[in-house]
Design an enzyme around this catalytic site. Structure first.
Site, PDB file in Angstrom:
ATOM      1  N   LYS A   1       0.962  -1.165  -0.718  1.00 32.69           N
ATOM      2  CA  LYS A   1      -0.064   0.370  -0.506  1.00 32.69           C
ATOM      3  C   LYS A   1       0.752   0.983  -0.060  1.00 32.69           C
ATOM      4  CE  LYS A   1      -4.238  -2.032   1.067  1.00 32.69           C
ATOM      5  NZ  LYS A   1      -3.535  -3.429   0.199  1.00 32.69           N
TER       6      LYS A   1
HETATM    7  C1  LIG Z   1      -3.751  -4.188  -0.377  1.00 32.38           C
HETATM    8  C2  LIG Z   1      -3.377  -5.662  -0.015  1.00 32.38           C
HETATM    9  C3  LIG Z   1      -3.368  -7.171  -1.407  1.00 32.38           C
HETATM   10  C4  LIG Z   1      -4.853  -6.430  -1.911  1.00 32.38           C
HETATM   11  O1  LIG Z   1      -4.700  -5.365  -3.277  1.00 32.38           O
HETATM   12  P1  LIG Z   1      -5.541  -4.894  -4.002  1.00 32.38           P
HETATM   13  O2  LIG Z   1      -5.242  -4.142  -5.332  1.00 32.38           O
HETATM   14  O3  LIG Z   1      -6.927  -4.902  -2.714  1.00 32.38           O
HETATM   15  O4  LIG Z   1      -6.469  -5.797  -4.534  1.00 32.38           O
HETATM   16  C5  LIG Z   1      -2.625  -7.627  -1.469  1.00 32.38           C
HETATM   17  N1  LIG Z   1      -1.692  -8.218  -0.518  1.00 32.38           N
HETATM   18  C6  LIG Z   1      -2.059  -7.498   0.814  1.00 32.38           C
HETATM   19  C7  LIG Z   1      -0.370  -7.349   1.616  1.00 32.38           C
HETATM   20  C8  LIG Z   1      -2.484  -6.090   0.979  1.00 32.38           C
HETATM   21  O5  LIG Z   1      -1.573  -5.142   1.715  1.00 32.38           O
END
Ligand SMILES: *Cc1c(COP(=O)(O)O)cnc(C)c1O
Length: 501
Positions: free
Chosen positions: A113
């Site tokens: 993120k």
């Molecule tokens: C948010 C997240 C995801 C999922 O990503 P999306 O963009 O919502 O599909 C996968 N792995 C981790 C560790 C995340 O924090």
């Protein structure tokens, strides 16, 4: 100029700054670019010798062309020049000649993120100025763990902003809680809610819609905004790392310019993999985007059958950031495959809301399947994958990335396709050390160990340093001790805003 329109068919077209400021369209749709500029292979070759911030600049300016070069350069440098602990920002690691890992977790919170939330605040602040807004932006977040911390790190001490994060007091892991309550910054606030994640999220939605608060805010030149992944400003920075990974594979002579590769993406809200789809549409040589899910496999069924059906049990898993039954960003893909027919997308979204499912039919399903393949991994398979990958490559996967690796194995077995593949790795294994240690050392060895002891255990046994961001967390000063009732969230916000005056 690239303009943006809503996926639900409104005729209004706006600049990228306006789209980033608004977050969501007035008709409830998501903003998408009206046209997508293609890169030639020569353009891609030019990325090879660039640093990550330079690559980000080159890609982002094709979407955010109402930002000046100077503004954009400031944004990418603030985000990527010294906030990441790896010199390449998003390095590609080779496991074998056809399998690579793109590590997106060298940022301040050890999860992917950060790739978007480190730059979003800078884009937002500039977007506000460019659109003539004079107000200070207050970001409100309800978090089940990862997003709250990444948003706090992104917005901490960013001029012209404030951020208030609500988390369920007993609903996040110990590490996640400590990451948040020790957050520094003069414009940040973290508040525990006596309730679960849904309570916190409902409370935040109510605050956004509250008329009394609205005038309170206007009187003080403040406006609320959200750091949620439906904002174009959070999606567009994610397109960059698909190009960056490709450029790195060329740089290290693993592929030739123009050669197609596959990407495997651990998916929840469909933001990450959708960014890969935009990269493909821009001309990145991609063969398949492989969508990996956990037990909440609503997307696997959708990509295989064309029917999206959320009427199923929600399963809490060891890859919690993928525990999602409504993948908001899928709406943007539907808009593209349905030839940008907003009325059609609108109707599907209405069916989802009213009946819990919709079916896009064979023609559009085949369109999706030209580019996507989908599979899922149950929790036992995920743990076994972590164990096997460590045995074979001495590489430690987190639980989300392990889902992707397991699905990649299933893809190869099913299709025989050995095109070079990049697994997009979304979290440091230390962030999910409980499950990772269980997979590597067994249930008995981890019994009655605290999360902080498990960090040490993983570090010692695998010879990896505990990331600075997580080391010594339990000894850091606790700064945010406020806890409120679930119907006391509005008051808590008012108190905080008065204090910040
Ligand atoms: C948010 C997240 C995801 C999922 O990503 P999306 O963009 O919502 O599909 C996968 N792995 C981790 C560790 C995340 O924090």
């Amino acid at each position: 100029m690239v303009l943006y329109e809503s996926t639900r068919g409104g005729s209004e077209r706006i600049t990228s700054a306006e789209a980033i400021k608004r977050g969501i369209a007035p008709d409830g749709g998501l903003y998408v670019p009206c046209n997508i500029e293609k890169l030639s292979l020569e353009d891609i070759r030019e990325l090879v010798e660039m640093t990550y911030p330079e690559r980000a600049f080159a890609i982002l300016k094709r979407f955010l062309d109402d930002f000046s070069d100077e503004e954009l350069a400031e944004c990418v440098n603030s985000a990527y020049s010294n906030k990441f602990t790896h010199e390449d920002t998003a390095p590609v690691v080779e496991l074998n000649e056809s399998l690579f890992v793109l590590e997106l977790w060298h940022g301040p919170t050890c999860a992917f993120k950060d790739m978007a939330l480190q730059i979003l605040p800078h884009l937002l602040v500039k977007a506000i100025k460019k659109t003539g807004e004079k107000s200070k932006v207050i970001i409100l977040v309800a978090t089940s763990g990862d997003t709250g911390k990444a948003a706090l790190e992104g917005f901490a001490d960013v001029e012209g902003t404030g951020i208030i994060v609500f988390y369920p007091e007993n609903g996040v892991s110990e590490v996640q809680k400590y990451q948040m309550i020790t957050q520094t910054g003069s414009n940040v606030s973290v508040i525990g809610v006596k309730g679960n994640f849904d309570d916190a999220q409902t409370g935040v939605k109510r605050i956004f819609a509250d008329q009394e608060l609205k005038s309170f805010m206007e009187d003080r030149n403040l406006r609320f905004s959200s750091a949620n992944s439906i904002n174009w400003g959070r999606l567009v920075p994610q397109i960059v790392y698909y190009f960056s990974a490709y450029a790195d594979l060329i740089k290290t002579n693993r592929i030739d310019l123009g050669e197609k590769i596959n990407f495997v993406v651990p998916t929840g809200n469909f933001g990450n993999i959708l960014a890969g789809y935009y990269a493909l549409k821009m001309g990145l040589p991609v063969n398949r985007l492989i969508c990996a899910s956990n037990d909440n496999n609503v997307l696997t069924d959708f990509i295989r059958t064309g029917c999206y059906d959320k009427r199923r049990e929600f399963i809490k898993t060891i890859s919690p950031s993928m525990d999602i039954l409504i993948s908001s960003n899928l709406e943007r893909l539907l808009y593209e495959v349905a030839d940008r027919d907003g009325t059609q997308v609108s109707s599907w979204m209405k069916q989802l809301f009213e009946n819990g499912y919709y079916d896009i039919g064979k023609k559009y399903r085949d369109e999706v399947r030209k580019r996507f393949w989908a599979g899922w991994s149950n929790q036992e398979e995920t743990l076994i994958t972590i164990e096997c990958m460590y045995e074979e490559y001495k590489y430690v996967l987190d639980t989300h990335t392990a889902v992707a690796v397991d699905v990649y194995d299933k893809y190869v077995i099913t299709t025989g396709d050995l095109t070079p593949a990049v697994v997009v790795s979304t979290a440091s294994p230390f962030k999910f050390s409980h499950s990772v240690c269980k997979a590597l050392f067994g249930e008995e060895k981890i019994a009655d160990k605290s999360e902080f002891e498990l960090l040490e255990m993983l570090s010692k046994n695998c010879g990896l340093p505990v990331p600075d961001a997580l080391a010594g967390l339990d000894k850091k000063k606790i700064i945010h001790e406020t806890v409120c009732e679930k119907d006391g969230m509005k008051d808590a916000v008012i108190q905080k805003l008065l204090k910040w005056e």
